[in-house]
Motif scaffolding. Structure first.
Motif, PDB file in Angstrom:
ATOM      1  N   UNK A  93      11.465  17.727   6.763  1.00 39.56           N
ATOM      2  CA  UNK A  93      10.028  17.558   6.575  1.00 39.56           C
ATOM      3  C   UNK A  93       9.249  18.045   7.790  1.00 39.56           C
ATOM      4  N   UNK A  94       9.807  17.853   8.963  1.00 40.57           N
ATOM      5  CA  UNK A  94       9.143  18.326  10.182  1.00 40.57           C
ATOM      6  C   UNK A  94       9.015  19.848  10.150  1.00 40.57           C
ATOM      7  N   UNK A  95      10.044  20.538   9.681  1.00 41.19           N
ATOM      8  CA  UNK A  95       9.961  21.993   9.570  1.00 41.19           C
ATOM      9  C   UNK A  95       8.904  22.406   8.553  1.00 41.19           C
ATOM     10  N   UNK A  96       8.879  21.705   7.412  1.00 43.01           N
ATOM     11  CA  UNK A  96       7.915  22.019   6.364  1.00 43.01           C
ATOM     12  C   UNK A  96       6.488  21.719   6.814  1.00 43.01           C
ATOM     13  N   UNK A  97       6.275  20.537   7.363  1.00 32.31           N
ATOM     14  CA  UNK A  97       4.928  20.112   7.753  1.00 32.31           C
ATOM     15  C   UNK A  97       4.519  20.664   9.110  1.00 32.31           C
ATOM     16  N   UNK A  98       5.462  21.190   9.874  1.00 36.22           N
ATOM     17  CA  UNK A  98       5.133  21.752  11.179  1.00 36.22           C
ATOM     18  C   UNK A  98       4.273  22.992  11.086  1.00 36.22           C
ATOM     19  N   UNK A  99       4.251  23.626   9.921  1.00 35.55           N
ATOM     20  CA  UNK A  99       3.441  24.829   9.721  1.00 35.55           C
ATOM     21  C   UNK A  99       1.993  24.495   9.384  1.00 35.55           C
ATOM     22  N   UNK A 100       1.728  23.226   9.081  1.00 33.38           N
ATOM     23  CA  UNK A 100       0.362  22.827   8.752  1.00 33.38           C
ATOM     24  C   UNK A 100      -0.489  22.829  10.016  1.00 33.38           C
ATOM     25  N   UNK A 134      -0.250   6.364  10.746  1.00 31.92           N
ATOM     26  CA  UNK A 134       0.676   6.576  11.862  1.00 31.92           C
ATOM     27  C   UNK A 134       2.131   6.390  11.424  1.00 31.92           C
ATOM     28  N   UNK A 135       2.382   5.381  10.609  1.00 34.44           N
ATOM     29  CA  UNK A 135       3.744   5.144  10.112  1.00 34.44           C
ATOM     30  C   UNK A 135       4.217   6.303   9.243  1.00 34.44           C
ATOM     31  N   UNK A 136       3.334   6.824   8.400  1.00 33.20           N
ATOM     32  CA  UNK A 136       3.700   7.957   7.547  1.00 33.20           C
ATOM     33  C   UNK A 136       4.013   9.192   8.381  1.00 33.20           C
ATOM     34  N   UNK A 137       3.179   9.492   9.348  1.00 31.92           N
ATOM     35  CA  UNK A 137       3.394  10.688  10.166  1.00 31.92           C
ATOM     36  C   UNK A 137       4.642  10.534  11.028  1.00 31.92           C
ATOM     37  N   UNK A 138       4.875   9.346  11.568  1.00 32.47           N
ATOM     38  CA  UNK A 138       6.108   9.118  12.333  1.00 32.47           C
ATOM     39  C   UNK A 138       7.343   9.327  11.466  1.00 32.47           C
ATOM     40  N   UNK A 139       7.275   8.856  10.219  1.00 34.34           N
ATOM     41  CA  UNK A 139       8.404   9.031   9.305  1.00 34.34           C
ATOM     42  C   UNK A 139       8.647  10.511   9.020  1.00 34.34           C
ATOM     43  N   UNK A 140       7.578  11.240   8.735  1.00 33.36           N
ATOM     44  CA  UNK A 140       7.710  12.676   8.457  1.00 33.36           C
ATOM     45  C   UNK A 140       8.249  13.402   9.680  1.00 33.36           C
ATOM     46  N   UNK A 141       7.730  13.071  10.841  1.00 28.29           N
ATOM     47  CA  UNK A 141       8.110  13.778  12.061  1.00 28.29           C
ATOM     48  C   UNK A 141       9.537  13.439  12.494  1.00 28.29           C
ATOM     49  N   UNK A 159       3.651  16.341  -3.446  1.00 29.20           N
ATOM     50  CA  UNK A 159       4.025  15.302  -2.495  1.00 29.20           C
ATOM     51  C   UNK A 159       4.854  15.867  -1.346  1.00 29.20           C
ATOM     52  N   UNK A 160       4.412  15.628  -0.119  1.00 34.41           N
ATOM     53  CA  UNK A 160       5.162  16.018   1.070  1.00 34.41           C
ATOM     54  C   UNK A 160       5.795  14.817   1.751  1.00 34.41           C
ATOM     55  N   UNK A 161       5.113  13.687   1.721  1.00 33.73           N
ATOM     56  CA  UNK A 161       5.629  12.494   2.366  1.00 33.73           C
ATOM     57  C   UNK A 161       5.059  11.234   1.748  1.00 33.73           C
ATOM     58  N   UNK A 162       5.855  10.174   1.783  1.00 33.72           N
ATOM     59  CA  UNK A 162       5.464   8.888   1.212  1.00 33.72           C
ATOM     60  C   UNK A 162       5.830   7.790   2.189  1.00 33.72           C
ATOM     61  N   UNK A 163       4.959   6.810   2.288  1.00 43.41           N
ATOM     62  CA  UNK A 163       5.279   5.600   3.053  1.00 43.41           C
ATOM     63  C   UNK A 163       4.680   4.407   2.312  1.00 43.41           C
ATOM     64  N   UNK A 164       5.502   3.447   1.955  1.00 42.99           N
ATOM     65  CA  UNK A 164       5.058   2.220   1.310  1.00 42.99           C
ATOM     66  C   UNK A 164       5.161   1.117   2.354  1.00 42.99           C
ATOM     67  N   UNK A 165       4.057   0.387   2.535  1.00 43.48           N
ATOM     68  CA  UNK A 165       4.000  -0.652   3.566  1.00 43.48           C
ATOM     69  C   UNK A 165       3.364  -1.906   2.981  1.00 43.48           C
ATOM     70  N   UNK A 211       0.859  -1.180   0.000  1.00 47.21           N
ATOM     71  CA  UNK A 211       0.000   0.000   0.000  1.00 47.21           C
ATOM     72  C   UNK A 211       0.892   1.226   0.000  1.00 47.21           C
ATOM     73  N   UNK A 212       0.419   2.252  -0.662  1.00 51.72           N
ATOM     74  CA  UNK A 212       1.136   3.531  -0.697  1.00 51.72           C
ATOM     75  C   UNK A 212       0.332   4.561   0.086  1.00 51.72           C
ATOM     76  N   UNK A 213       0.962   5.174   1.047  1.00 53.29           N
ATOM     77  CA  UNK A 213       0.361   6.262   1.805  1.00 53.29           C
ATOM     78  C   UNK A 213       1.117   7.527   1.456  1.00 53.29           C
ATOM     79  N   UNK A 214       0.374   8.576   1.064  1.00 49.81           N
ATOM     80  CA  UNK A 214       1.024   9.834   0.712  1.00 49.81           C
ATOM     81  C   UNK A 214       0.372  10.981   1.469  1.00 49.81           C
ATOM     82  N   UNK A 215       1.168  11.997   1.719  1.00 53.51           N
ATOM     83  CA  UNK A 215       0.688  13.256   2.282  1.00 53.51           C
ATOM     84  C   UNK A 215       0.987  14.317   1.246  1.00 53.51           C
ATOM     85  N   UNK A 216      -0.044  15.039   0.816  1.00 47.80           N
ATOM     86  CA  UNK A 216       0.119  16.070  -0.204  1.00 47.80           C
ATOM     87  C   UNK A 216      -0.396  17.395   0.331  1.00 47.80           C
TER      88      UNK A 216
END
Length: 140
Positions: free
Chosen positions: A45-52, A33-40, A16-22, A5-10
């Motif tokens: 990416x944490x700096x970029x997505x921290x503004x969301x 949860x795996x995608x957000x943990x990877x980004x964080x 594309x901001x983040x990708x997780x393949x599981x 499965x592909x999980x993406x955050x756009x």
């Protein structure tokens, strides 16, 4: 794609901001949860997505445990976009189409039609590489 499965955050433009393949056996909540943990865990990416502040997701990602986990880790508001119960047939829902459009853009890349990669890291890298020309074209 079989077995993964592909999980993406756009963002709102579909970039594309983040990708997780599981593995395909992972649920939507666990994949999110795996995608957000990877980004964080990645500082850039944490700096970029921290503004969301707000993240729109579909109904596969609902549940108070996931809302609370995301809020405590990131501070994001996790908003589920659902279709109404009385709605019949297909209708485009606000904001949910952005991720679907990004998946459609990615499907133009032949390399992503099937999963030829043995390593998940390579599959994730191919997703980033496939999105680069589209992002560059739209940012002119």
């Amino acid at each position: 794609m079989k077995g993964r499965k592909r999980f993406i955050l756009v963002d709102t433009m579909g970039f594309l901001l983040g990708v997780r393949v599981v593995a395909a056996s992972i649920s939507e909540k666990a994949g999110a949860m795996l995608l957000i943990e990877k980004i964080w865990s990645q500082s850039l990416l944490k700096q970029l997505c921290g503004k969301m502040e707000l993240v729109w997701v579909d109904s596969g990602y609902q549940g108070d445990d996931l809302y609370d986990w995301v809020a405590t880790l990131t501070g994001w508001i996790w908003q589920v976009v659902k279709r109404s119960d009385d709605q019949k047939g297909f209708r485009i829902l606000p904001r949910r189409w952005v991720v679907e459009r990004s998946f459609a853009w990615l499907s133009f890349n032949r390399r992503l039609a099937k999963d030829y990669e043995r390593l998940i890291r390579n599959s994730e890298s191919n997703l980033y590489i496939a999105m680069l020309p589209m992002m560059l074209r739209r940012c002119k």
